[in-house]
Write a protein that holds these residues in place. Structure first.
Motif, PDB file in Angstrom:
ATOM      1  N   ASP A   1      17.733 -20.314 -11.569  1.00  0.00           N
ATOM      2  CA  ASP A   1      17.954 -19.758 -12.969  1.00  0.00           C
ATOM      3  C   ASP A   1      19.726 -19.555 -13.411  1.00  0.00           C
ATOM      4  OD1 ASP A   1      19.225 -17.733 -11.310  1.00  0.00           O
ATOM      5  OD2 ASP A   1      17.170 -16.316 -11.467  1.00  0.00           O
ATOM      6  N   ARG A   2      19.821 -18.903 -14.429  1.00  0.00           N
ATOM      7  CA  ARG A   2      21.319 -19.208 -14.833  1.00  0.00           C
ATOM      8  C   ARG A   2      22.192 -17.993 -13.901  1.00  0.00           C
ATOM      9  NH1 ARG A   2      21.076 -17.948 -21.115  1.00  0.00           N
ATOM     10  NH2 ARG A   2      23.381 -18.523 -20.952  1.00  0.00           N
ATOM     11  N   THR A   3      21.444 -16.895 -13.582  1.00  0.00           N
ATOM     12  CA  THR A   3      22.206 -16.043 -12.682  1.00  0.00           C
ATOM     13  C   THR A   3      22.643 -16.806 -11.307  1.00  0.00           C
ATOM     14  OG1 THR A   3      20.982 -14.192 -13.547  1.00  0.00           O
ATOM     15  CG2 THR A   3      22.279 -13.876 -11.387  1.00  0.00           C
ATOM     16  N   MET A   4      21.829 -17.809 -10.710  1.00  0.00           N
ATOM     17  CA  MET A   4      21.987 -18.261  -9.476  1.00  0.00           C
ATOM     18  C   MET A   4      23.212 -19.373  -9.738  1.00  0.00           C
ATOM     19  SD  MET A   4      18.318 -18.563  -7.941  1.00  0.00           S
ATOM     20  CE  MET A   4      18.719 -19.517  -6.391  1.00  0.00           C
TER      21      MET A   4
ATOM     22  N   ALA B   1      25.473 -19.311 -11.992  1.00  0.00           N
ATOM     23  CA  ALA B   1      26.551 -18.546 -12.294  1.00  0.00           C
ATOM     24  C   ALA B   1      27.130 -18.103 -10.827  1.00  0.00           C
ATOM     25  CB  ALA B   1      26.568 -17.112 -13.215  1.00  0.00           C
ATOM     26  N   GLN B   2      26.406 -17.470  -9.995  1.00  0.00           N
ATOM     27  CA  GLN B   2      26.766 -17.238  -8.568  1.00  0.00           C
ATOM     28  C   GLN B   2      27.172 -18.324  -7.720  1.00  0.00           C
ATOM     29  OE1 GLN B   2      23.684 -15.182  -6.939  1.00  0.00           O
ATOM     30  NE2 GLN B   2      24.110 -13.199  -7.934  1.00  0.00           N
TER      31      GLN B   2
ATOM     32  N   ARG C   1      28.621 -21.218  -9.213  1.00  0.00           N
ATOM     33  CA  ARG C   1      29.986 -21.642  -9.783  1.00  0.00           C
ATOM     34  C   ARG C   1      31.190 -20.610  -9.267  1.00  0.00           C
ATOM     35  NH1 ARG C   1      32.254 -19.683 -13.999  1.00  0.00           N
ATOM     36  NH2 ARG C   1      30.586 -18.670 -14.688  1.00  0.00           N
TER      37      ARG C   1
END
Length: 688
Positions: free
Chosen positions: A355-358, A360-361, A363
């Motif tokens: 997902d987007r949270t993962m 971002a993490q 990155r």
């Protein structure tokens, strides 16, 4: 007449022979040219086998031998020479082209070599050393000849007539001179009674009465002294009168033997004179030998000192090699550690379920680990450049607080990750120093990172500054693992770490403190370390000269404004590394630029004519045609003159930047470059 050797223009005795051993004819000719003025017999050998044959046929005063030869090398040949009685004590001088190598020198001296010379040879030194050895050989030969002459004289092989009788008149010594004088052979007369050969003299009665009385009473009378011949001349004689009796003891007559000892006396006098001269020469030679022995002992002591230095140097090299191996192991460890999360993050980005949270993490993780890799490579390059003296400081008048804040900012993420609390205490008034802001901030960040890594439990670490006369003292204190006393003197040496097990778990390759020391020395300051011992923390103290407090000059206030977003430009990225080219193109497209990519130098010219770029980011190490060659070709065409050329390369030395300028590049970017730096290149092209 026997050939004579001349040393320094003086004849010293029969010619000495010198053996020159080398498998290269040119080297033998060079040695002959150096030694021809000595007047010695110069004998050549081109192998170890030929050397062994010649040593059995000729007695040599000295041997000059090359170390490296096919077949038997110099060391093996000398070992075999030492096993032969005739050549076991010949002085050996090794000649070698090997330099900066410790082992061959030690091996040569173990074989009893008098010297070890390195090519190219200095003729005066070679000639002087060989002349000294030849002179010593000639002195030994003269002493041996003198001893042989004395032995021949004592053995009676001279023209002097020497014969001796025991107390009973029996012949004990009868030399060749006596044999010629009297006509009797030694084997016929030695052991015989002397009177047997002179019995006719017993009929004479013209002897003093007292001599006959003594001879009759005692059976024998002997006297030695000056006598007169019939012609009145004097001679030194030994007179023996022996009473001759029959079997019943009745006196039959007397036997008189008169021996002319003049020649013997003269011979003895000459012998005594010769002995005095010989003793004087022996004393003189003994003194010379004592002086030579003293010099030899001094040379031996010097050689022992050099051997000790070689052993110490060998130990140091062994220790350095051990540190190097440990460094390589730690470097591999430190490079693999950040690569592991980078690879994991890449896999996460490719998974559809992320997902987007993962994302971002992942990155953030990749940015953090790539930053760690960049810092590690920068440290390696920095220590190399600084130790080679290829770094120039950009000194400016700066407030110490500004520099400390930059160092703290760099170290703060590590403090947060370890749970440490950092307290900073600076004087209330500004402290101005003449320093390179980036490099001095690197000093403080390295000391703080070092304190954080070597403090295993969350703790309070402090940085304090105070003025001491015309210097500022900055101290970094930590309650961590401390420094052992045996490590403390070497803590700033390259690749040295206080606790290798902790260092490997916390990161680092042992170059941070070396950088700190070198940078402080370049600033005219110093750094020192102290610690009560393991487990009791440590203190690192930086000393730096201060400037008189004054208001900052115009241009010194405040940080630079961030670069404004530049309008879209047409950019050509050239790099044979496809990932590097495409990732740079993606960054540029995201900022609104139109981008093309190529991966070799030859393709650049067609794309330039079709695409008409305004900026070219050009890699140096391209296949076929290098980036330097592409830049020179572009600059040779007036139509491409407006192009902005930026070099992309992993080489960032001053020499690399000079070559870029000479090839026609407008600027030089070192990989991995900062995206803001890349945007600055685009902005500069627009301003141009």
């Amino acid at each position: 007449m026997q050939d004579m050797t001349r040393i320094n223009g003086q004849e010293t005795g029969p010619k000495a022979s010198i053996l020159l051993v080398d498998d290269q004819p040119a080297n033998l000719l060079a040695l002959e040219a150096i030694l021809e003025d000595l007047g010695c017999n110069l004998v050549q050998a081109r192998s170890g086998e030929e050397t062994l044959i010649l040593s059995k046929e000729v007695e040599f005063a000295v041997v000059l031998i090359d170390v490296r030869m096919p077949g038997l090398d110099g060391f093996q040949t000398v070992k075999l020479l030492r096993e032969q009685p005739r050549s076991s004590h010949i002085p050996i001088i090794f000649i070698s082209a090997q330099e900066n190598t410790d082992f061959p020198v030690v091996e040569a001296y173990k074989l009893g070599a008098v010297d070890y010379l390195i090519k190219p040879l200095a003729p005066e030194i070679v000639r002087g050393k060989v002349a000294g050895l030849v002179d010593l050989y000639q002195e030994k030969e003269r002493a041996r000849r003198q001893a042989d002459q004395l032995r021949l004289l004592v053995q009676g092989t001279t023209d002097y007539a020497i014969f001796m009788l025991d107390q009973h008149g029996f012949v004990t010594t009868w030399n060749a001179g006596a044999e010629r004088l009297k006509g009797y052979r030694a084997q016929d007369i030695i052991g015989q009674h002397f009177s047997r050969f002179y019995l006719p003299e017993a009929l004479e009665r013209r002897w003093p009465e007292h001599e006959l009385e003594v001879a009759q009473k005692e059976g024998r009378f002997e006297d030695e002294g000056w006598r007169l011949r019939q012609d009145g001349s004097r001679f030194w004689a030994n007179v023996v009168i022996t009473a001759l009796r029959d079997g019943e003891g009745r006196l039959l007559g007397f036997s008189k033997v008169t021996r002319d000892l003049t020649e013997r006396m003269q011979a003895e006098k000459a012998l005594r004179h010769s002995n005095v001269e010989l003793e004087e020469r022996v004393r003189q030679r003994t003194t010379e030998l004592a002086q030579a022995n003293a010099g030899l002992e001094s040379e031996i002591a010097e050689r022992n000192r050099l051997e000790q230095e070689l052993r110490v140097r060998l130990d140091q090299l062994t220790e350095a090699d051990r540190h190097k191996n440990e460094f390589l192991a730690m470097l591999a460890h430190e490079l693999r550690n950040p690569l592991a999360p980078v690879r994991n993050a890449l896999q996460i980005l490719k998974m559809p379920a992320a997902d987007r949270t993962m994302v971002a993490q992942a990155r953030v993780m990749m940015e953090r680990q790539v930053g760690h890799l960049v810092r590690l490579v920068d440290d390696l390059l920095d220590v190399s450049r600084i130790m080679l003296g290829r770094v120039e400081l950009r000194l400016e008048r700066t407030d110490l607080a500004t520099i400390v804040s930059q160092g703290v900012e760099t170290a703060q993420p590590t403090f947060d990750a370890h749970g440490h609390e950092l307290t900073v205490s600076l004087p209330p008034r500004p402290l101005y120093v003449h320093a390179d802001v980036v490099r001095l901030a690197q000093v403080f960040s390295n000391l703080l990172l070092n304190a954080a890594k070597y403090t295993p439990q969350p703790s309070r670490i402090s940085l304090t500054a105070e003025v001491d006369h015309d210097e500022v003292l900055v101290r970094v204190r930590d309650p961590g693992c401390g420094i052992a006393p045996e490590v403390l003197p070497r803590i700033f040496d390259l690749f040295v770490q206080a606790d290798r097990s902790l260092a490997r778990s916390q990161g680092g390759v042992g170059i941070g403190l070396t950088l700190v020391k070198r940078i402080m020395e370049m600033h005219g300051g110093s750094v020192s370390a102290s610690s009560p011992g393991p487990g009791q923390g440590s203190i690192f103290t930086v000393r730096l000269p201060t400037l008189a407090a004054s208001k900052p000059r115009s241009g010194d206030e405040g940080p630079m404004e961030p670069l404004a977003h530049s309008p879209g430009r047409k950019v050509l990225v050239v790099d044979d590394n496809v990932d590097a080219a495409e990732s740079a193109a993606m960054l540029l497209r995201l900022r609104g630029h139109e981008v093309r990519t190529v991966h070799d130098g030859i393709s650049v010219f067609q794309v330039v004519r079709d695409f008409h770029p305004e900026v070219i980011l050009l890699d140096i190490g391209l296949p076929g045609m290098s980036g330097y060659e592409v830049a020179k070709q572009l600059r040779s065409h007036p139509e491409f003159e407006p192009l902005v050329l930026a070099a992309l390369t992993g080489y960032g030395q001053d020499e690399d930047k000079r070559r870029s300028r000479d090839a026609g590049f407008d600027m030089h970017l070192t990989k991995p470059f900062d995206p803001m730096e890349l945007e600055g290149v685009i902005a500069d092209s627009h301003a141009g």
